[in-house]
Design a protein around this motif. Structure first.
Motif, mmCIF file in Angstrom:
data_model
loop_
_atom_site.group_PDB
_atom_site.id
_atom_site.type_symbol
_atom_site.label_atom_id
_atom_site.label_comp_id
_atom_site.label_asym_id
_atom_site.label_seq_id
_atom_site.Cartn_x
_atom_site.Cartn_y
_atom_site.Cartn_z
ATOM 1 N N VAL A 186 -32.331 55.070 -10.128
ATOM 2 C CA VAL A 186 -33.779 54.827 -10.184
ATOM 3 C C VAL A 186 -34.572 56.048 -9.719
ATOM 4 N N ASN A 187 -33.906 56.931 -8.964
ATOM 5 C CA ASN A 187 -34.582 58.132 -8.469
ATOM 6 C C ASN A 187 -34.495 59.297 -9.452
ATOM 7 N N HIS A 188 -33.797 59.095 -10.573
ATOM 8 C CA HIS A 188 -33.552 60.221 -11.465
ATOM 9 C C HIS A 188 -33.832 59.923 -12.941
ATOM 10 N N LEU A 189 -33.707 58.675 -13.360
ATOM 11 C CA LEU A 189 -33.926 58.324 -14.762
ATOM 12 C C LEU A 189 -35.306 57.688 -14.926
ATOM 13 N N THR A 190 -35.968 58.003 -16.018
ATOM 14 C CA THR A 190 -37.263 57.393 -16.297
ATOM 15 C C THR A 190 -37.049 55.947 -16.742
ATOM 16 N N PRO A 191 -38.080 55.103 -16.653
ATOM 17 C CA PRO A 191 -37.947 53.729 -17.135
ATOM 18 C C PRO A 191 -37.496 53.659 -18.591
ATOM 19 N N ALA A 192 -37.993 54.582 -19.415
ATOM 20 C CA ALA A 192 -37.614 54.579 -20.835
ATOM 21 C C ALA A 192 -36.133 54.915 -21.009
ATOM 22 N N MET A 193 -35.623 55.853 -20.217
ATOM 23 C CA MET A 193 -34.211 56.212 -20.293
ATOM 24 C C MET A 193 -33.350 55.025 -19.849
ATOM 25 N N ALA A 194 -33.746 54.387 -18.762
ATOM 26 C CA ALA A 194 -32.983 53.246 -18.257
ATOM 27 C C ALA A 194 -32.972 52.106 -19.275
ATOM 28 N N GLU A 195 -34.116 51.859 -19.880
ATOM 29 C CA GLU A 195 -34.210 50.781 -20.870
ATOM 30 C C GLU A 195 -33.301 51.057 -22.071
ATOM 31 N N LYS A 196 -33.261 52.302 -22.494
ATOM 32 C CA LYS A 196 -32.415 52.662 -23.635
ATOM 33 C C LYS A 196 -30.942 52.466 -23.311
ATOM 34 N N LEU A 197 -30.511 52.907 -22.134
ATOM 35 C CA LEU A 197 -29.103 52.786 -21.774
ATOM 36 C C LEU A 197 -28.716 51.329 -21.526
ATOM 37 N N GLU A 198 -29.608 50.572 -20.919
ATOM 38 C CA GLU A 198 -29.344 49.151 -20.699
ATOM 39 C C GLU A 198 -29.195 48.428 -22.029
ATOM 40 N N SER A 199 -29.974 48.830 -23.023
ATOM 41 C CA SER A 199 -29.870 48.231 -24.353
ATOM 42 C C SER A 199 -28.507 48.522 -24.979
ATOM 43 N N ILE A 200 -28.018 49.736 -24.798
ATOM 44 C CA ILE A 200 -26.693 50.096 -25.316
ATOM 45 C C ILE A 200 -25.609 49.293 -24.611
ATOM 46 N N MET A 201 -25.727 49.149 -23.310
ATOM 47 C CA MET A 201 -24.751 48.372 -22.540
ATOM 48 C C MET A 201 -24.747 46.913 -22.979
ATOM 49 N N GLU A 202 -25.941 46.384 -23.218
ATOM 50 C CA GLU A 202 -26.048 44.992 -23.666
ATOM 51 C C GLU A 202 -25.386 44.814 -25.029
ATOM 52 N N GLU A 203 -25.587 45.779 -25.900
ATOM 53 C CA GLU A 203 -25.016 45.693 -27.239
ATOM 54 C C GLU A 203 -23.503 45.887 -27.240
ATOM 55 N N LYS A 204 -23.013 46.856 -26.489
ATOM 56 C CA LYS A 204 -21.607 47.249 -26.555
ATOM 57 C C LYS A 204 -20.699 46.463 -25.609
ATOM 58 N N LEU A 205 -21.200 46.106 -24.438
ATOM 59 C CA LEU A 205 -20.346 45.521 -23.409
ATOM 60 C C LEU A 205 -20.519 44.017 -23.221
ATOM 61 N N SER A 206 -21.756 43.551 -23.292
ATOM 62 C CA SER A 206 -22.028 42.141 -23.013
ATOM 63 C C SER A 206 -21.271 41.160 -23.904
ATOM 64 N N PRO A 207 -21.084 41.440 -25.203
ATOM 65 C CA PRO A 207 -20.343 40.487 -26.036
ATOM 66 C C PRO A 207 -18.927 40.210 -25.562
ATOM 67 N N PHE A 208 -18.411 41.097 -24.699
ATOM 68 C CA PHE A 208 -17.051 40.925 -24.182
ATOM 69 C C PHE A 208 -17.050 40.435 -22.736
ATOM 70 N N GLY A 209 -18.203 39.956 -22.298
ATOM 71 C CA GLY A 209 -18.292 39.382 -20.963
ATOM 72 C C GLY A 209 -18.351 40.397 -19.842
ATOM 73 N N LEU A 210 -18.778 41.618 -20.163
ATOM 74 C CA LEU A 210 -18.788 42.685 -19.163
ATOM 75 C C LEU A 210 -20.214 43.118 -18.892
ATOM 76 N N LYS A 211 -20.638 42.929 -17.666
ATOM 77 C CA LYS A 211 -21.989 43.305 -17.257
ATOM 78 C C LYS A 211 -21.948 44.066 -15.935
ATOM 79 N N PHE A 212 -22.958 44.864 -15.720
ATOM 80 C CA PHE A 212 -23.091 45.619 -14.464
ATOM 81 C C PHE A 212 -24.415 45.269 -13.811
ATOM 82 N N ARG A 213 -24.391 45.265 -12.498
ATOM 83 C CA ARG A 213 -25.651 45.132 -11.780
ATOM 84 C C ARG A 213 -26.398 46.457 -11.927
ATOM 85 N N VAL A 214 -27.605 46.406 -12.426
ATOM 86 C CA VAL A 214 -28.338 47.654 -12.681
ATOM 87 C C VAL A 214 -29.323 47.984 -11.574
ATOM 88 N N LYS A 215 -29.524 47.099 -10.641
ATOM 89 C CA LYS A 215 -30.445 47.373 -9.510
ATOM 90 C C LYS A 215 -29.838 46.836 -8.231
#
Length: 345
Positions: free
Chosen positions: A316-345
């Motif tokens: 949170v001290n280094h990535l902009t909100p837009a960068m975080a949103e983009k990466l979270e979207s990729i994680m949701e698309e690629k990882l979530s369907p397999f039951g894999l999630k990370f705490r992001v905050k």
């Protein structure tokens, strides 16, 4: 537990065949192979080669190729696997200390961690074992079970690893924090790789989002070990950095049991687990003289670059909100369907 000698990660074999044989055999067709494989310009103008379905840094390609072709895993093998900057150094310290505690009690003043960086005690296949110019390490001098490490994705590991009974411990970390950690690390180790135009942070972030990164894409790396752990939990132990941070003692018990050296009730009562946790903590390792002033013998990287904050959510001290949103979207698309999630905050 160990029944030979302690790990001797910098001991080369005395046999010329062991030193040079595989490299000489590989050299015949290595240049031809490299020229035939897809390649991309990576972060900081580094070259990446698409090999066995992952992006391999060109500088370690010969070692990776040799490892994948020639390594013969033993059933007793224990391999630590990870994407760079995912808690690698910490896991190596914990696993080594738990596995070798019969020889090196954590309370001893001569414990190997006092004089050696964890990367020297648990060497990488691609940087150390097969990575030395002109020679291989003498793996026969290592304790049994041998404790080694790799950044290579699960499905790209040598056939002998996947077909043997050896055990793999995998650690991953929230990709948001991993990207920030590697960005800081690269800035210290390779200060001249930054290119003009975009800022280094934005440039590296863009490569990661496109999957063009060393040993990536990151989502394939994580998913490969995640699926393997679900299919064979006795073969692959899947750890998250965040969980290890939250309950280090509990997860250290899991690691020891998985390696076949569970802590006894007597050891637990004597506080051995807590001693190992303290010995291997980031704050303890950072203050050791070897990690303040030493360098890795193989790569000549300063040991202090392996110890920064180790915090969860520092992104949170280094990535902009837009960068975080983009990466979270990729994680949701690629990882979530397999039951894999990370705490992001």
């Amino acid at each position: 537990m160990a029944n030979n000698h302690p790990n001797s990660p910098l001991t080369p074999s005395s046999s010329r065949e062991r030193k040079l044989g595989h490299q000489e055999n590989d050299h015949v067709d290595l240049d031809e192979l490299i020229s035939a494989l897809p390649r991309e310009k990576g972060f900081g103008s580094l070259t990446l080669i698409l090999y066995r379905n992952f992006w391999c840094p060109s500088k370690v390609f010969p070692a990776v190729h040799s490892f994948c072709r020639h390594f013969m895993a033993r059933d007793s093998e224990i391999i630590l696997a990870c994407k760079p900057k995912s808690g690698t150094t910490w896991l190596k310290a914990l696993a080594f200390s738990a596995l070798r505690r019969d020889v090196f009690p954590p309370s001893t003043a001569s414990h190997p961690l006092m004089s050696s960086n964890p990367h020297e005690l648990v060497p990488f296949f691609e940087y150390t074992v097969y990575g030395q110019a002109g020679e291989l390490l003498d793996l026969g001098s290592f304790s049994t079970p041998r404790l080694l490490a790799t950044h290579i994705p699960h499905d790209s590991l040598p056939e002998s690893v996947r077909q043997s009974g050896c055990r793999v411990i995998y650690i991953c970390r929230n990709p948001l924090d991993t990207i920030v950690s590697f960005w800081h690390f690269a800035g210290q180790v390779w200060p001249k790789v930054w290119s003009s135009g975009q800022s280094p942070k934005e440039e590296y972030f863009d490569y990661c989002c496109r999957g063009i990164e060393g040993f990536g894409p990151f989502w394939d790396h994580i998913l490969g070990y995640w699926k393997a752990s679900l299919e064979g939990p006795n073969r692959v132990l899947f750890l998250k950095y965040e969980d290890l941070k939250e309950d280090t003692a509990g997860n250290l018990k899991r690691i020891a049991e998985f390696m076949g050296v569970p802590f006894s009730e007597e050891e637990e009562g004597d506080g051995v687990i807590e001693e190992i946790v303290k010995l291997c903590s980031l704050s303890s390792l950072k203050e050791l003289e070897v990690n303040k002033t030493g360098k890795r013998a193989i790569s000549f990287i300063d040991n202090n670059t392996y110890f920064r904050k180790g915090e969860i959510g520092d992104w949170v001290n280094h990535l902009t909100p837009a960068m975080a949103e983009k990466l979270e979207s990729i994680m949701e698309e690629k990882l979530s369907p397999f039951g894999l999630k990370f705490r992001v905050k």
